[in-house]
Each structure stands twice: as C-alpha cells, then as structure tokens.
Design a protein around this motif. Structure first.
Motif, PDB file in Angstrom:
ATOM      1  N   ASN A 110      12.174   7.447  15.523  1.00  0.00           N
ATOM      2  CA  ASN A 110      10.557   6.904  15.344  1.00  0.00           C
ATOM      3  C   ASN A 110      10.916   5.855  13.437  1.00  0.00           C
ATOM      4  OD1 ASN A 110       9.854   9.316  15.920  1.00  0.00           O
ATOM      5  ND2 ASN A 110       8.286   8.863  15.747  1.00  0.00           N
ATOM      6  N   TYR A 111      12.350   5.578  13.362  1.00  0.00           N
ATOM      7  CA  TYR A 111      11.964   5.173  12.230  1.00  0.00           C
ATOM      8  C   TYR A 111      12.695   3.614  12.949  1.00  0.00           C
ATOM      9  CZ  TYR A 111      14.555   3.228   7.928  1.00  0.00           C
ATOM     10  OH  TYR A 111      15.162   2.234   6.713  1.00  0.00           O
ATOM     11  N   LEU A 112      12.020   2.379  11.653  1.00  0.00           N
ATOM     12  CA  LEU A 112      12.901   0.937  12.378  1.00  0.00           C
ATOM     13  C   LEU A 112      13.320   0.506  10.821  1.00  0.00           C
ATOM     14  CD1 LEU A 112      13.602  -1.324  14.362  1.00  0.00           C
ATOM     15  CD2 LEU A 112      10.920  -2.417  13.650  1.00  0.00           C
ATOM     16  N   ALA A 113      14.763   0.470  10.674  1.00  0.00           N
ATOM     17  CA  ALA A 113      15.032  -0.252   9.030  1.00  0.00           C
ATOM     18  C   ALA A 113      14.698  -1.850   9.492  1.00  0.00           C
ATOM     19  CB  ALA A 113      16.593   0.038   9.086  1.00  0.00           C
ATOM     20  N   ALA A 114      14.555  -2.771   8.572  1.00  0.00           N
ATOM     21  CA  ALA A 114      13.732  -4.310   8.697  1.00  0.00           C
ATOM     22  C   ALA A 114      13.929  -4.697   7.407  1.00  0.00           C
ATOM     23  CB  ALA A 114      12.570  -4.074   8.883  1.00  0.00           C
ATOM     24  N   HIS A 115      14.391  -5.563   7.072  1.00  0.00           N
ATOM     25  CA  HIS A 115      13.909  -6.233   5.627  1.00  0.00           C
ATOM     26  C   HIS A 115      13.893  -8.057   6.122  1.00  0.00           C
ATOM     27  CE1 HIS A 115      16.846  -8.326   2.301  1.00  0.00           C
ATOM     28  NE2 HIS A 115      15.076  -7.992   1.631  1.00  0.00           N
ATOM     29  N   PRO A 116      12.270  -8.239   5.881  1.00  0.00           N
ATOM     30  CA  PRO A 116      12.038  -9.555   5.689  1.00  0.00           C
ATOM     31  C   PRO A 116      11.897 -10.197   4.619  1.00  0.00           C
ATOM     32  CG  PRO A 116      10.202  -7.743   5.348  1.00  0.00           C
ATOM     33  CD  PRO A 116      11.341  -7.111   4.993  1.00  0.00           C
ATOM     34  N   ILE A 117      12.722 -11.754   5.077  1.00  0.00           N
ATOM     35  CA  ILE A 117      13.214 -12.168   3.940  1.00  0.00           C
ATOM     36  C   ILE A 117      11.964 -12.782   3.437  1.00  0.00           C
ATOM     37  CG2 ILE A 117      15.135 -13.540   2.421  1.00  0.00           C
ATOM     38  CD1 ILE A 117      16.052 -10.737   4.042  1.00  0.00           C
ATOM     39  N   ALA A 118      11.208 -12.627   2.280  1.00  0.00           N
ATOM     40  CA  ALA A 118       9.754 -13.359   1.818  1.00  0.00           C
ATOM     41  C   ALA A 118       9.628 -12.743   0.346  1.00  0.00           C
ATOM     42  CB  ALA A 118       8.917 -13.269   3.044  1.00  0.00           C
ATOM     43  N   GLY A 119       8.605 -13.414  -0.177  1.00  0.00           N
ATOM     44  CA  GLY A 119       8.488 -12.828  -1.022  1.00  0.00           C
ATOM     45  C   GLY A 119       8.035 -13.683  -2.370  1.00  0.00           C
ATOM     46  N   THR A 120       8.208 -13.596  -3.644  1.00  0.00           N
ATOM     47  CA  THR A 120       7.712 -14.503  -4.671  1.00  0.00           C
ATOM     48  C   THR A 120       8.132 -13.652  -6.293  1.00  0.00           C
ATOM     49  OG1 THR A 120       5.133 -13.365  -5.340  1.00  0.00           O
ATOM     50  CG2 THR A 120       5.349 -15.214  -3.367  1.00  0.00           C
ATOM     51  N   GLU A 121       7.928 -14.169  -6.849  1.00  0.00           N
ATOM     52  CA  GLU A 121       8.444 -13.543  -8.464  1.00  0.00           C
ATOM     53  C   GLU A 121       7.408 -12.798  -8.989  1.00  0.00           C
ATOM     54  OE1 GLU A 121       7.329 -18.250  -9.477  1.00  0.00           O
ATOM     55  OE2 GLU A 121       8.048 -16.746  -7.897  1.00  0.00           O
ATOM     56  N   PHE A 122       6.310 -12.393  -7.886  1.00  0.00           N
ATOM     57  CA  PHE A 122       4.976 -11.748  -8.873  1.00  0.00           C
ATOM     58  C   PHE A 122       4.767 -10.549  -8.421  1.00  0.00           C
ATOM     59  CE2 PHE A 122       4.113 -16.169  -8.819  1.00  0.00           C
ATOM     60  CZ  PHE A 122       4.210 -16.894 -10.075  1.00  0.00           C
ATOM     61  N   SER A 123       4.238  -9.744  -9.143  1.00  0.00           N
ATOM     62  CA  SER A 123       4.503  -8.490  -7.765  1.00  0.00           C
ATOM     63  C   SER A 123       2.585  -8.004  -8.305  1.00  0.00           C
ATOM     64  CB  SER A 123       5.345  -7.390  -9.261  1.00  0.00           C
ATOM     65  OG  SER A 123       4.783  -7.119 -10.070  1.00  0.00           O
ATOM     66  N   GLY A 154       6.781  -2.384  16.940  1.00  0.00           N
ATOM     67  CA  GLY A 154       7.230  -2.996  15.488  1.00  0.00           C
ATOM     68  C   GLY A 154       6.459  -4.323  15.788  1.00  0.00           C
ATOM     69  N   MET A 155       7.877  -5.368  16.931  1.00  0.00           N
ATOM     70  CA  MET A 155       8.271  -6.468  17.071  1.00  0.00           C
ATOM     71  C   MET A 155       6.755  -6.874  17.376  1.00  0.00           C
ATOM     72  SD  MET A 155      11.040  -6.662  16.868  1.00  0.00           S
ATOM     73  CE  MET A 155      12.767  -5.401  16.383  1.00  0.00           C
TER      74      MET A 155
END
Length: 282
Positions: A110-123, A154-155
C-alpha cells in the motif's frame, strides 16, 4: 476520494490545494500536531475537515508530509490503520531508511515511496501555493513493491498535478540528492552563519547585500525542524559531499594565495557549463 494529509505545511498544504482543484470529488482531511496549523488550514480552505490517525481506516489516499524522522516512526502505524485499498505515499527528502522501516510490513504493497522535487524556503499552512508541483520531477523508489492498482492511483494524482516521474532505487536517490539538494542547504545555512557572525550590524547586511547574496542564502530560511532530520538520515552521503566541497574550497583558497588567477578564471569558466545543464529551472 477521501485524502488524508498528515502535516499541513508548505508541501502538504500545496498537495491539498492542487488535489482539490484536480479532483472535484476530493475531500481533504487534515492531520497535524499543531491545532493552530489545522485552524489556519481550515480558514485558508486548504482542508475540508480536521481529523486524526484513528480515522485513517476511511482514507482512500494518505499523504505524509512531515519531517523524515517522524515519518520513519509513524509510517508502520499508518499502514496498520488503513484499509486494503488505500494508497499511502510520503514526500520525504530521504528514502532508504523509510523504505527499510516498512520492508517487512504486511501492507508494504500500500506504500509508494515518493519525493517530489519542489518547495520554497517558507513553511507552515500559509506557505502553501497552487501549482507547486507542475513541471517538477517526482522521484519514485521501489515502485515494484507497490500494488499495481495503487501505483495507478498514485500516478493519476501525480499526472493531474503536472509532475514528471523518474524511478530510482532508495540508495541511489539518497546519494544523488545529497549533492543536488542537501549540500546546497548546508552551504546556504553556513554562508548565512558566517555573515551574521562577522557583520554584527543588521542594517549593514541589509544595505550592502545584493541579489546574489540574497539568492545564495535563500535556503537558510528553510525549516530546521525539517532539515536537521534529513541530514541525520543521510549522514554518510552528506559527509561525503561535504568532504568534496571543502576540498574544492581549499583548492580555491590556495589558488588565491598563490595569485594564480589564470587557473581561477579557468575553474569558473569550466563551471559555467552548469548554465546549460540547469537551463529552464527556476
């Protein structure tokens, strides 16, 4: 589609915005240790309902967007609670320890290991933005260990959000990401530290710092709560990158001491090739 987002900050909140826009039937449930974050997410329209881990059995999709040290402890518990048709994926910047933590779990499928390369310096929830993931790469690890029907689920999400997909094994992911992401964050933090320690007058820093300095230390505004665990998880790879980076800095310093500016010019000219490699990345 009932989507549970665990961690309503920049990454989780941006997923919530885009999934609501891409899937008309989606209902977003927010789970966060901070009641203030949940209240903010409700007021901003990021989530439809507050929730908790005990309600995960009704989820169709669970997104974990929390620090990797928390994820590695929580992921087995999440898999314990979900139903058999639920997809769980994380967005962590390290993958090897996360994959190992559930390698023998009965619901590993049931688990999909993902890492979207996106973000900013804010939180925080207020940092969430629409279309954060459009055109960005999403690295998927050990896809063969996820049930095919859940891979498809997921896709579909990733495709509708406009992501590019790349497949990689967890060890290779962690090694490569240490160079192109983790090292740049360390460099930014340490440059910021050096300037703050040297320039005690904050007004001087503000008045004299140009756009080059601002862009170089931009990542120093990133959340230590998120980044310290990443460095811990990827310690061996990060140390390797630091050794190579420090060696290059020492070589540059020695060329300066030797007045060898011809070689310095050549070093910079050779490195200018990075412009062609990174063309089009904002």
């Amino acid at each position: 589609m009932k989507v549970f987002v665990i961690g309503i900050g920049l990454i989780g909140g941006s997923f919530a915005i885009d999934i609501k826009a891409a899937f008309n039937e989606a209902v977003i449930y927010g789970v966060d240790k901070s009641e203030e974050h949940l209240d903010k997410a409700i007021s901003l329209g990021l989530i439809d309902k507050k929730s908790n881990l005990e309600e995960l059995d009704i989820a169709d999709v669970v997104i974990t967007a929390i620090p990797v040290d928390v994820t590695v402890k929580l992921l087995p518990e999440i898999l314990d609670k979900i139903n058999d048709e639920c997809l769980v994926f994380d967005v962590g910047s390290t993958k090897e320890k996360l994959c190992q933590s559930v390698s023998e779990h009965p619901k590993r499928r049931n688990y999909l290991a993902a890492h979207p390369i996106a973000g900013t310096e804010f939180s925080g929830p207020q940092a969430a933005i629409a279309n954060l993931y459009r055109g960005k790469t999403n690295i998927i690890c050990e896809v063969e260990k996820t049930a095919f029907k859940l891979q498809e689920k997921g896709m579909e999400i990733f495709t509708r959000l406009g992501m590019r997909i790349r497949y990689m094994d967890p060890a290779s992911h962690d090694k490569h990401i240490a160079y192109v992401s983790h090292l740049s964050h360390i460099s930014s933090f340490m440059l910021g530290k050096t300037v703050i320690e040297k320039e005690k007058n904050e007004r001087d820093i503000f008045d004299m710092a140009g756009s080059g300095f601002a862009s170089t230390v931009r990542l120093a505004k990133s959340s230590p709560e998120m980044w310290a665990p990443i460095f811990k998880h990827n310690k061996a790879n990060v140390i390797e990158t630091l050794n190579e980076y420090i060696a290059n800095l020492i070589q540059f310093k020695e060329l300066m001491e030797e007045d060898n500016f011809v070689e310095i010019y050549k070093e910079m000219e050779d490195t200018n090739h990075i412009k062609a490699i990174l063309k089009g990345i904002s």
